[in-house]
Design a protein around this motif. Sequence first.
Motif, mmCIF file in Angstrom:
data_model
loop_
_atom_site.group_PDB
_atom_site.id
_atom_site.type_symbol
_atom_site.label_atom_id
_atom_site.label_comp_id
_atom_site.label_asym_id
_atom_site.label_seq_id
_atom_site.Cartn_x
_atom_site.Cartn_y
_atom_site.Cartn_z
ATOM 1 N N THR A 2 -19.405 -4.147 -72.948
ATOM 2 C CA THR A 2 -20.554 -3.934 -72.661
ATOM 3 C C THR A 2 -20.946 -4.343 -71.382
ATOM 4 O O THR A 2 -20.581 -5.488 -71.021
ATOM 5 N N THR A 4 -24.296 -4.116 -68.184
ATOM 6 C CA THR A 4 -25.812 -3.577 -68.105
ATOM 7 C C THR A 4 -25.917 -2.636 -67.055
ATOM 8 O O THR A 4 -24.993 -2.551 -66.029
ATOM 9 N N TRP A 25 -19.366 3.490 -70.152
ATOM 10 C CA TRP A 25 -20.160 2.914 -70.715
ATOM 11 C C TRP A 25 -21.543 3.442 -70.152
ATOM 12 O O TRP A 25 -22.350 3.877 -71.187
ATOM 13 N N ASP A 28 -22.129 7.183 -71.361
ATOM 14 C CA ASP A 28 -22.428 7.331 -72.686
ATOM 15 C C ASP A 28 -24.048 6.516 -72.827
ATOM 16 O O ASP A 28 -24.952 7.043 -73.894
ATOM 17 N N ALA A 29 -24.462 5.341 -72.488
ATOM 18 C CA ALA A 29 -25.485 4.733 -72.545
ATOM 19 C C ALA A 29 -26.735 5.663 -72.110
ATOM 20 O O ALA A 29 -27.904 5.646 -72.876
ATOM 21 N N TYR A 30 -26.731 6.374 -71.057
ATOM 22 C CA TYR A 30 -27.367 7.160 -70.583
ATOM 23 C C TYR A 30 -27.888 8.362 -71.412
ATOM 24 O O TYR A 30 -28.936 8.756 -71.730
ATOM 25 N N ARG A 32 -27.368 8.523 -74.588
ATOM 26 C CA ARG A 32 -28.189 7.964 -75.975
ATOM 27 C C ARG A 32 -29.489 7.427 -75.463
ATOM 28 O O ARG A 32 -30.472 6.932 -76.717
ATOM 29 N N VAL A 34 -30.080 4.767 -73.745
ATOM 30 C CA VAL A 34 -30.316 3.040 -73.395
ATOM 31 C C VAL A 34 -30.505 2.897 -72.124
ATOM 32 O O VAL A 34 -31.145 1.958 -71.661
ATOM 33 N N VAL A 35 -29.729 3.648 -71.333
ATOM 34 C CA VAL A 35 -29.904 3.458 -69.824
ATOM 35 C C VAL A 35 -31.329 4.497 -69.418
ATOM 36 O O VAL A 35 -31.306 5.734 -69.838
#
Length: 423
Positions: A2, A4, A25, A28-30, A32, A34-35
């Motif tokens: 993980t 940031t 990361w 994928d986070a963007y 979903r 999260v970013v």
Amino acid sequence: MTFTAVEVIRAKRDGERLSGEQIAWVVDAYTRGVVAEEQMSALAMAIFLRGMQAEEIAAWTGAMIDSGERLVLPVARPTVDKHSTGGVGDKITLPLAPLVATCGAAVPQLSGRGLGHTGGTLDKLESIPGWRAELSPEEIARQLTEVGAVICAATENLAPADRKLYALRDVTGTVESIPLIASSIMSKKIAEGASGLVLDVKAGSGAFMKTVEDARELAHTLVELGMAHGVATRAVLTAMDTPLGRAVGNAVEVAEAVEVLRGGGPADVVELTCVLAREMLAVGGLSTMDPAEVLASGAAYETWCRMISAQGGDPEAPLPTPRHVHVVESVRDGVLSTLDAYAVGVAAWRLGAGRARRGEPVQHAAGILCHAKPGDAVVSGQPLLELHTDTPDAIPFALEALESAFSYDDSAVPRESVVIEIV
């Protein structure tokens, strides 16, 4: 592992190479949520300013592919695809897909809609009564098996990260980044599942890349990405200072494509269609048929009719015609030496052939017919352009865009091939 968003942004801001893990990361986070949008905007700007190494671009492309599904194409024929970086009058996909299918390949041509001065393949085809762009993966596979070619919209689950990032780049001034352009193009194309890919990378006033040098850099990046992901890839650099063919718009480009499929059409459209077809057949391991002979025979037109019919369209139905036509005449005798592609594209857009924002409707009958191209001798008062629109109030704005589109010479101007080089 993980991370940031801030540490990834700082790393690229400071010119560091992002690791594969960081890239996987953040993409994928963007996707979903999260970013945040503002964080990805900052990262996109850092990439725009600092660039990416080849390994980073390959990892970024892979992460965008992994954000969705890969299309499975269970067909017996070799699967080959083509992508153009966009231009004015670029209707090549329309005759190319049925031509290559007629020569023995399966062509899964997932296309898009236009924005600004460059037209969209789906917008053009939707001028055919009844034709539909949205197909399920099962329908795509069935049509490839039965017809050999399909031109349709990308499915929702194909590289969804790219869909989000593309919209973000469009409003944050980060569109003109070769790493982001290349990964956007290739993530969708690789996810389509074709085993071979040919790229038409355009250079000139009407293209995204204005210089041959920039287009060449993009072409090499695209080819390297394709090969890194196991897809046989070639690129053709083509000129886009002058509109391709004589038709710019929607229905008018369909009509010109049909003319080419019936064995006629403008020489530059025929030339580029055949060059790209040869490259597509080569990457697919099919080089026994001469595309030029197949095109001249009219056999590809039969495939076109079956392809259009399979998607609900009537290939014999009359195409939309404009309510208003305005003719632009030559102001002097001589030889037309330039016809600026960008100016013509903007004029067609203002006539209603294109859109300023995603989701806006287009006029299927809107567009421009070029009655003269560079190298043609003209006389004063001779028609140069024919403007088509359903909204006559748009004509003055289109004429404004065309004010500096022409130049003349007193002697013959050499005609150059539309093909610059093959990468």
